[in-house]
Scaffold this motif. Structure first.
Motif, PDB file in Angstrom:
ATOM      1  N   ASP A   4       0.834  -1.203   0.000  1.00  0.00           N
ATOM      2  CA  ASP A   4       0.000   0.000   0.000  1.00  0.00           C
ATOM      3  C   ASP A   4       0.866   1.249   0.000  1.00  0.00           C
ATOM      4  O   ASP A   4       0.580   2.232  -0.697  1.00  0.00           O
ATOM      5  N   ASN A   7       2.394   1.658  -3.454  1.00  0.00           N
ATOM      6  CA  ASN A   7       1.409   2.135  -4.422  1.00  0.00           C
ATOM      7  C   ASN A   7       1.101   3.609  -4.223  1.00  0.00           C
ATOM      8  O   ASN A   7       0.953   4.369  -5.190  1.00  0.00           O
ATOM      9  N   ARG A  11       1.739   6.583  -6.934  1.00  0.00           N
ATOM     10  CA  ARG A  11       0.677   7.485  -7.398  1.00  0.00           C
ATOM     11  C   ARG A  11       1.147   8.922  -7.390  1.00  0.00           C
ATOM     12  O   ARG A  11       0.870   9.695  -8.315  1.00  0.00           O
TER      13      ARG A  11
END
Length: 396
Positions: A4, A7, A11
């Motif tokens: 997480d 990611n 982003r």
């Protein structure tokens, strides 16, 4: 969760790329690769393909691929030295070797693999690799895998190349390696001068001829033939995936000894599946077509001259060079991205290139001309570039 966090970090990085105009979005093509294609349901003129002679989807090449599929099957499910060599592979390699006048050649899945598997088997820490600073990423990656001493000379600067060869004078073997055609700039390496320096310093000369094979030279033997030094080049890497049909497959052509050693030590060859036989038979057909493609090469030169004259006449800065690669220099990455998007609305399919593909501050739109382009398509492109250039303030 670690994933997480990764990611979330990515982003933010992707958002930053988009804000700077560096994000590379892919457009979907809903048609075969030709001078005119369908993008997002709209017909556009294609100036993005390496389809220099217009042979992608040539009926003879497609027929050869079908015949290869029928006769030899879909794939080999193995690497070459185990159970992945068919006699069609050997025949193709012999044809490539004859084409360039070399002792033998070796097939790879891509030229990226050919370059990635070239230097490490041949050169050790006793040796030197001397490389042009603008060489393709595959050459750079291949050099990184090699333990040889590394020297990088300024782009096409023969004085700097000589200085680097002087530094490497004490090395056992020295290899000078360069793109023959620099794909982002459209210029040719100074191969005659490089060969003279190689003779002086007892160096091996190698070239990546991906953007030259098929359309440069009187008989399509590429950049080295164009410059009159084909017999002085020791190692040639290239691809079946550009002028030669536009699919996939790479190769290295060299002496029989070099190729035999690569078969035994080149990691991308030893640990990757064989090139599918349909690609091999199609590549052989493409080589046959190149031998009789004099009119296409003449048409390509005429198309390139027409488009260059039109763009320069409109006020664009186009990098000089003798190839069908026309870099329209814009400088700013966001401007290049915006201009490519606007040109698509006018039915012109081009891409803006920026860092890290080209140096910071040298963003551009790279136009690739094909023998398949019609006069109407070329003139439409000149008009669209002129209109969008004025709308964006690139032209006054």
């Amino acid at each position: 969760m670690p994933a997480d966090a990764l990611n979330a970090f990515l982003r933010t990085q992707l958002d930053d790329l988009k804000a700077k105009g560096l994000y590379k979005a892919e457009r979907q093509i809903q048609s075969p690769q030709m001078s005119g294609i369908t993008v997002n349901g709209k017909p556009v003129v294609n100036f993005c393909a390496n389809n220099y002679l217009g042979l992608a989807n040539h009926p003879d090449i497609v027929a050869a691929a079908h015949a290869g599929l029928k006769a030899w099957g879909y794939g080999l499910s193995s690497v070459r030295f185990i159970c992945g060599t068919q006699d069609v592979h050997k025949r193709c390699e012999q044809q490539i070797a004859r084409f360039f006048g070399k002792g033998d050649s070796i097939l790879y899945i891509s030229c990226f693999d050919a370059n990635g598997g070239l230097f490490e088997p041949l050169l050790t820490d006793q040796d030197a690799i001397v490389s042009d600073e603008l060489n393709h990423a595959s050459i750079i990656d291949g050099v990184r895998l090699c333990k040889a001493q590394r020297f990088r000379y300024k782009h096409s600067d023969m004085a700097d190349l000589k200085a680097k060869l002087e530094e490497a004078k004490g090395c056992r073997f020295k290899m000078i390696f360069t793109d023959s055609v620099f794909s982002m700039d459209g210029d040719l390496a100074r191969l005659a001068d490089i060969c003279e320096l190689a003779d002086e310093y007892q160096a091996v000369v190698g070239i990546d001829d991906c953007h030259g094979t098929g359309h440069l030279g009187a008989t399509g033997r590429g950049g080295a033939e164009e410059l009159g030094v084909l017999d002085r080049i020791d190692v040639i890497t290239g691809t079946l995936g550009k002028t030669l049909g536009g699919a996939s497959g790479g190769f290295t052509a060299a002496s029989a000894e070099v190729v035999d050693w690569l078969r035994n030590r080149s990691r991308p060859y030893l640990f990757s599946n064989s090139v599918p036989p349909a690609l091999v038979t199609a590549g052989m057909a493409a080589l046959d077509l190149v031998d009789t493609a004099g009119e296409l090469r003449t048409k390509l030169k005429a198309n390139t001259a027409r488009l260059r004259a039109g763009l320069e006449g409109a006020g664009f800065t186009v990098k000089p060079g003798p190839t069908p690669i026309l870099p329209v220099m814009l400088g700013d990455a966001a401007v290049a991205t915006k201009m490519a998007a606007e040109l698509l609305k006018y039915g012109i399919y081009v891409i803006g290139f920026s860092y890290p593909v080209v140096p910071v501050g040298q963003a551009r739109i790279r136009i690739q001309v094909s023998a398949a382009h019609t006069t109407e398509q070329l003139d439409h492109a000149i008009g669209a570039f002129t209109q969008v250039g004025k709308e964006l303030g690139v032209l006054k």
